[in-house]
Design an enzyme around this catalytic site. Sequence first.
Site, PDB file in Angstrom:
ATOM      1  N   GLU A   1       1.523  -0.094  -5.094  1.00 21.68           N
ATOM      2  CA  GLU A   1       0.896   0.650  -5.112  1.00 21.68           C
ATOM      3  C   GLU A   1       1.662   1.888  -5.818  1.00 21.68           C
ATOM      4  OE1 GLU A   1      -3.275   2.392  -3.289  1.00 21.68           O
ATOM      5  OE2 GLU A   1      -1.365   2.334  -1.968  1.00 21.68           O
TER       6      GLU A   1
ATOM      7  N   ASP B   1       0.375  -0.951   0.094  1.00 17.16           N
ATOM      8  CA  ASP B   1       0.572   0.278  -0.158  1.00 17.16           C
ATOM      9  C   ASP B   1       1.008   1.353  -0.132  1.00 17.16           C
ATOM     10  OD1 ASP B   1      -2.719   1.167   0.538  1.00 17.16           O
ATOM     11  OD2 ASP B   1      -1.822   1.804   2.485  1.00 17.16           O
TER      12      ASP B   1
END
Length: 700
Positions: free
Chosen positions: A386, A349
Amino acid sequence: MTRIPDRLESGVPYPLGATFDGLGVNFAVFSAHAEKIELCLFDESGRQEIARLELPEWTDEIWHGYLPDARPGLLYGFRAHGPYEPEQGHRFNPNKLLLDPYTKRTFGRVRWSDALHGYRVASPRADLSFDRRDSAPAMPKSVVVSDSFDWGDDRRPNTPWSETVIYEAHVKGLTRLMESVPAAERGTYRALSHPDVISHLQRLGITAIELMPVHGFVQDRFLKEKGLVNYWGYNTLAFFAPEGRYLGRGDADDLRLAVRRLHAAGIEVILDVVYNHTAEGSELGQTMCFRGLDNATYYRLQKDNPRYCVNDTGTGNTLNLDQPRVLQMVMDSLRHWAESYRIDGFRFDLGATLGRTGDGGFDPGASFFDALRQDPVLGRVKLISEPWDIGPGGYQLGNHPPGFAEWNDKFRDSTRRFWRGDAGVRPEFAARILGSGDLFDRRARRPWASVNFVASHDGQPLTDITRYEQRHNEANGEDNRDGHSENLSCNWGVEGPTDDPAINAIRDRVRRSMLITLLASLGTPMLLAGDEFGRTQMGNNNAYCQDNEISWLDWKQAATEEGQNLAHFVRRLILIRRHYPLVRSATFLYGEEIAPGIRNIDWFDERGQQLSPEDWQNPEGKALVMRRARILDDGSFEAITMLMNGSQATLEFQLPEPHHHRRLLVDSADTEIGEYDLEGSTIEVKDRAAILIHATGPVA
């Protein structure tokens, strides 16, 4: 434990955390700036502190001690003594019980109270004040564990990247409404290993399931006060412990069992992990672990005023991976999951944050990336980033080092825009479906580095992209102001569900065209769980706080004729992708001539004419043909041709020469028919439809 001594033995500084050796437990915790650290022991209820023992040794900034006769199941926490000087970055407060950063299990949950703060919340001096209340009653406790699990003949599938198809799912949402799963197990780790879950994935042809965060996380106070929950789980407090909400009546071995059974079915398990920040929030947040142990080391602080956290993540704080011990914690956590749980890969993330260096900029040679790439365990698992955060220069798509794949939002956006019929999209769309070589073709990277998706947990599912043009997040309690304001979606005439057959027909066609695009493009396809049978979030594009039917997969929809037909369509596409290597080319293609009149990649319009530079710049050009070809061992050629009509009118496509044997594989406008041989040199393609054709023949 039969007795509690007056003092701890010295113990050893490694490994960090609580380690049971059969005779007792060694405790080791890092702090560079603490003056003293105490080990606090609790009764089995977690409510009563029964002992407080000082860690007697400090070696290489590791505080450690050994408790003889201690056993797994012991509840404990730490208290750290040191300067409370926020303006210098130090926030020690021994009144606050601290979770062990290396705890592999937690007991109890956070009970929100102002006592969790190191300062007096109502004080006019704000975080410069000091709170003397004991936070232990409000804190979860760390638990001593002894990891052991019989893995038998478990083997990792080790699916090549070029053959990988990812299925993004939420542990709870995947099975909460699956009636074939025993009621007590629905929404738990154990349910992941249920035969119906695994058979569904196998039937689809999925090779990897990517689970949204399972690290122990905290329920945000502001959500609890609004009667909502942190459903997604991007708020980690325990990087080594599985989230307790998914345990049900079981334990961590249920997750290991699920991994083992998924492996046996040939399915890899990838975890979505959050190492960019913690659940403690900004400098005005709580003191629950890292802040109390060594705020100045664990977090990036503003250089000109270390009272304040750097907030590149949008959550209030940013972990400081430039610090060796913080980097060590992240690496140890990853190895723990890769070895103790046999996880096959990780999706990071806000991965751009992990590549930020001391000056705040992004560096593909940052210590985190270098440590991962050289690690003998982690360097061999799948790594996905990401590639953005909200900090300066935070958009880093394509800039990660070799070995990483990256979520490609440019693929998502151009695919949605092309099938919506936007003008001027064709050049961008072509670059994305060809694997985004303009972004990834460097340093020996391959097309698989582009993780292609049309929908993910963050936003609307595929069905809603064709049903709603506006967000509908009223249930989130923020007056529908949260979430993306632009979905790049189209409702085709009516906002929300409709009984109009014409609108439903075009919605279904667009949905199938986007699925063909996803699974026939170069790169690694990622399917959002439930999109294969038409899941909906009723227009909500930010369902992070919706632990209910808005987010849970509706398996009754999967059983409908519509749901079954769509799932069958997805299975066909994945089977085509598996069967034809050209659909998933392992290398980038740049139009090299492989035979007279045949290139490894060629682009045409609906007239069968190669696109000229002027054609590419025509903003109204909404038809596109992509042909990929190769020479076979016997000297003949093979081609996969994708015909795409993004216009609002049915078009007759002239199939590009040379003319040879052709077979239609799939048509998004006609799912009633299977594959069939084509005759002639033209084919009709309905508006917003896509067709895949396989061709073979001799080279002229």
